[in-house]
Design a protein around this motif. Structure first.
Motif, short mmCIF file in Angstrom:
data_model
loop_
_atom_site.label_atom_id
_atom_site.label_comp_id
_atom_site.label_asym_id
_atom_site.label_seq_id
_atom_site.Cartn_x
_atom_site.Cartn_y
_atom_site.Cartn_z
N ASP A 183 -38.42 26.36 -77.46
CA ASP A 183 -38.03 27.45 -78.54
C ASP A 183 -39.31 28.38 -78.80
O ASP A 183 -39.44 29.13 -79.63
CB ASP A 183 -37.70 26.64 -79.52
N ASP A 184 -40.67 27.76 -78.17
CA ASP A 184 -41.73 28.60 -78.27
C ASP A 184 -41.81 30.04 -77.43
O ASP A 184 -41.00 30.07 -76.46
CB ASP A 184 -42.93 27.71 -77.63
N PRO A 185 -42.40 31.00 -78.18
CA PRO A 185 -42.47 32.14 -77.48
C PRO A 185 -43.29 32.01 -76.11
O PRO A 185 -44.31 31.20 -76.00
CB PRO A 185 -43.41 32.98 -78.68
N LEU A 186 -42.60 32.65 -75.00
CA LEU A 186 -43.30 32.60 -73.91
C LEU A 186 -44.48 33.26 -73.81
O LEU A 186 -45.32 32.62 -72.99
CB LEU A 186 -42.08 33.25 -72.95
N PHE A 187 -44.52 34.41 -74.21
CA PHE A 187 -45.79 35.38 -74.00
C PHE A 187 -46.54 35.39 -75.20
O PHE A 187 -45.90 35.93 -76.39
CB PHE A 187 -45.39 36.82 -73.68
N THR A 188 -47.81 34.99 -75.00
CA THR A 188 -48.67 34.90 -76.17
C THR A 188 -49.94 35.23 -76.00
O THR A 188 -50.24 35.54 -74.55
CB THR A 188 -48.83 33.49 -76.67
N SER A 189 -50.73 35.45 -76.85
CA SER A 189 -52.17 35.86 -76.34
C SER A 189 -53.07 34.75 -75.79
O SER A 189 -52.62 33.73 -75.66
CB SER A 189 -52.83 36.46 -77.69
N SER A 190 -54.34 35.16 -75.31
CA SER A 190 -55.16 34.28 -74.92
C SER A 190 -55.51 33.04 -75.62
O SER A 190 -55.86 32.03 -75.30
CB SER A 190 -56.48 34.70 -74.26
N THR A 191 -55.27 33.39 -77.10
CA THR A 191 -55.44 32.34 -77.89
C THR A 191 -54.54 31.46 -78.37
O THR A 191 -54.56 30.55 -79.48
CB THR A 191 -56.14 32.83 -79.14
N GLY A 192 -53.25 32.02 -77.96
CA GLY A 192 -51.87 31.28 -78.16
C GLY A 192 -51.20 32.05 -79.38
O GLY A 192 -50.19 31.30 -79.78
#
Length: 207
Positions: free
Chosen positions: A99-108
């Motif tokens: 359920d986590d977002p697949l695409f996140t920033s370099s810091t998560g």
């Protein structure tokens, strides 16, 4: 509509990589999958499947500042993940729950356009393009690689084939320009190989 060519896309990604690897990966992923920015924000790890073929199922959109909603076309669509970006998508999924977002920033962190532009130095690396032009890049890339318009319509989620055909027409103008540039290049006579301007071909019947 200002899509990047494949060469320009690689140049943009390489320039961004000097500042932020994940931002560079996101540019490539967006430019090969055709996901809108709001869709990139909404895709979860569970929406990524590796079998029978690697695909992303685009079910929802998450525009910044508003609640998650259905996609612009109001129905889910499946988009293939090409080899060029498969490893990058897998890296984005690594260690996350379904359920986590697949695409996140370099810091998560959750993706935000302002944060992405800042970390990517977009004003200096983006070749005067908008983030949405990455979607245009993907659609033109698919068509240029020979994917038929009906399939591109399905992958992009266009409600009408007439929208997809706008990209076909755009590619036509690019091809026309490339052909005209070739015609205007000094040294191209248009004759048979080895034939000089004004010289007749002695092998031509009647000569």
């Amino acid at each position: 509509m200002k899509p990047l060519t494949e060469t320009e896309l690689e140049e943009v990604a390489e320039a961004i990589r000097e500042f932020d690897d994940r931002a560079a990966d996101l540019v490539l992923i967006a430019s090969w999958t055709g996901l809108r920015w709001s869709e990139l924000r909404a895709v979860t790890v569970g929406d990524f499947s590796r079998v029978p073929v690697p695909v992303l199922v685009v079910r929802r959109a998450a525009p910044e500042g508003v609640a998650v909603k259905t996609t612009k076309g109001r129905r889910a669509r499946t988009v293939p993940v090409a080899d060029r970006v498969l490893r990058l998508v897998e890296a984005c999924a690594d260690g996350k729950a379904g359920d986590d977002p697949l695409f996140t920033s370099s810091t998560g962190a959750r993706l935000h356009a302002s944060g992405f532009k800042k970390s990517a130095r977009w004003s200096q690396t983006g070749k005067a393009r908008r983030i949405h032009d990455l979607r245009h890049t993907a659609i033109c890339l698919w068509l240029a690689r020979g994917v038929d318009a009906a399939t591109v319509q399905a992958w992009s989620g266009h409600a009408s084939i007439s929208t997809t055909n706008l990209y076909v027409q755009h590619l036509g103008t690019v091809a026309d320009r490339a052909g005209l540039d070739r015609l205007n290049t000094p040294g191209h006579t248009g004759g048979t190989h080895g034939e000089e301007d004004g010289a007749s071909n002695t092998n031509t019947p009647g000569h």
